[in-house]
Design an enzyme around this catalytic site. Sequence first.
Site, PDB file in Angstrom:
ATOM      1  N   LYS A  11     -39.098 -65.371  -2.896  1.00  0.00           N
ATOM      2  CA  LYS A  11     -39.675 -66.119  -4.010  1.00  0.00           C
ATOM      3  C   LYS A  11     -38.987 -67.489  -4.127  1.00  0.00           C
ATOM      4  CE  LYS A  11     -40.924 -61.830  -6.486  1.00  0.00           C
ATOM      5  NZ  LYS A  11     -40.682 -61.017  -7.725  1.00  0.00           N
ATOM      6  N   TYR A  51     -50.722 -60.756  -8.115  1.00  0.00           N
ATOM      7  CA  TYR A  51     -50.196 -59.964  -9.237  1.00  0.00           C
ATOM      8  C   TYR A  51     -51.295 -59.510 -10.200  1.00  0.00           C
ATOM      9  CZ  TYR A  51     -45.307 -60.947  -7.984  1.00  0.00           C
ATOM     10  OH  TYR A  51     -44.081 -61.012  -7.353  1.00  0.00           O
ATOM     11  N   PHE A  59     -45.567 -60.896 -19.655  1.00  0.00           N
ATOM     12  CA  PHE A  59     -44.814 -61.812 -18.794  1.00  0.00           C
ATOM     13  C   PHE A  59     -45.673 -62.421 -17.687  1.00  0.00           C
ATOM     14  CE2 PHE A  59     -44.116 -57.436 -17.258  1.00  0.00           C
ATOM     15  CZ  PHE A  59     -44.567 -57.534 -15.960  1.00  0.00           C
ATOM     16  N   ARG A  87     -38.344 -51.570   0.131  1.00  0.00           N
ATOM     17  CA  ARG A  87     -38.104 -51.461  -1.318  1.00  0.00           C
ATOM     18  C   ARG A  87     -36.652 -51.071  -1.591  1.00  0.00           C
ATOM     19  NH1 ARG A  87     -42.066 -53.018  -5.116  1.00  0.00           N
ATOM     20  NH2 ARG A  87     -41.480 -51.272  -6.454  1.00  0.00           N
ATOM     21  N   THR A  93     -36.512 -53.505  -9.655  1.00  0.00           N
ATOM     22  CA  THR A  93     -37.169 -54.689 -10.223  1.00  0.00           C
ATOM     23  C   THR A  93     -36.215 -55.473 -11.115  1.00  0.00           C
ATOM     24  OG1 THR A  93     -39.279 -53.517 -10.160  1.00  0.00           O
ATOM     25  CG2 THR A  93     -39.152 -55.477 -11.569  1.00  0.00           C
ATOM     26  N   ARG A 104     -31.548 -57.677  -4.485  1.00  0.00           N
ATOM     27  CA  ARG A 104     -31.506 -58.016  -5.919  1.00  0.00           C
ATOM     28  C   ARG A 104     -30.156 -57.660  -6.532  1.00  0.00           C
ATOM     29  NH1 ARG A 104     -37.574 -55.632  -7.093  1.00  0.00           N
ATOM     30  NH2 ARG A 104     -38.773 -57.539  -6.641  1.00  0.00           N
ATOM     31  N   ASN A 114     -36.004 -62.565  -9.540  1.00  0.00           N
ATOM     32  CA  ASN A 114     -35.439 -61.473  -8.726  1.00  0.00           C
ATOM     33  C   ASN A 114     -35.603 -61.670  -7.218  1.00  0.00           C
ATOM     34  OD1 ASN A 114     -38.099 -60.746  -8.462  1.00  0.00           O
ATOM     35  ND2 ASN A 114     -37.917 -58.798  -9.563  1.00  0.00           N
ATOM     36  N   HIS A 117     -40.036 -60.272  -3.046  1.00  0.00           N
ATOM     37  CA  HIS A 117     -41.121 -59.315  -3.276  1.00  0.00           C
ATOM     38  C   HIS A 117     -41.240 -58.377  -2.082  1.00  0.00           C
ATOM     39  CE1 HIS A 117     -45.120 -57.626  -4.021  1.00  0.00           C
ATOM     40  NE2 HIS A 117     -45.351 -57.854  -2.730  1.00  0.00           N
ATOM     41  N   GLU A 128     -52.004 -57.196   0.610  1.00  0.00           N
ATOM     42  CA  GLU A 128     -51.235 -58.428   0.426  1.00  0.00           C
ATOM     43  C   GLU A 128     -51.177 -59.257   1.716  1.00  0.00           C
ATOM     44  OE1 GLU A 128     -48.510 -56.403  -3.110  1.00  0.00           O
ATOM     45  OE2 GLU A 128     -47.591 -56.788  -1.152  1.00  0.00           O
TER      46      GLU A 128
END
Length: 151
Positions: A11, A51, A59, A87, A93, A104, A114, A117, A128
């Site tokens: 990100k 998203y 948010f 993951r 998250t 993270r 964070n 993704h 995606e």
Amino acid sequence: AASERSYIMIKPDGVQRGLVGDIISRFERKGFALKGLKLFQTPQDLAEEHYSELKERPFFPALVKYIVSGPVVCMVWEGPGVVASARKLIGATNPLNAEPGTIRGDFAIVSGRNVVHGSDSPANGEREIALWFKEGELVDWEPTVLPWVLE
Ligand code: DAT
Ligand code: MG
């Protein structure tokens, strides 16, 4: 299946903070195969589509604003169990709940910054990848070390 793929994205905060090399390294060292990679400025509509499951959340506007706020690094990683494994490498998250040693856990404090993704299911991975990469942007290749990583 050996052909499982995940969409992994660094990100804007990860790019701005100079974490690109470190993050890519973690997936390389694990043994997954890099099938796509680009630096990309995300358009608003793509961020919203990526998203879309979260569009009713309070948010959501801040999330979309964050994702379009600077370049991201888009990646496709492939290998057995890559979605769940990525993951785990990424961590929870909320970075305060992410274990040390995860991306993270090592680099972030709040959910809204964070750093990275990762797809949450193989089906979402394919969804995606189709959203973020065009035909011809992915490279069909196998690392020569593959027999030393997979039996
Ligand atoms: P993940 O990125 O771990 O898959 P998610 O899909 O539930 O998490 O949410 C997508 C992103 O939205 C997440 O990385 C950060 C943001 N987000 C999620 N929950 C949030 C919250 N409670 N407050 C602020 N941002 C949140
Ligand atoms: Mg998610």
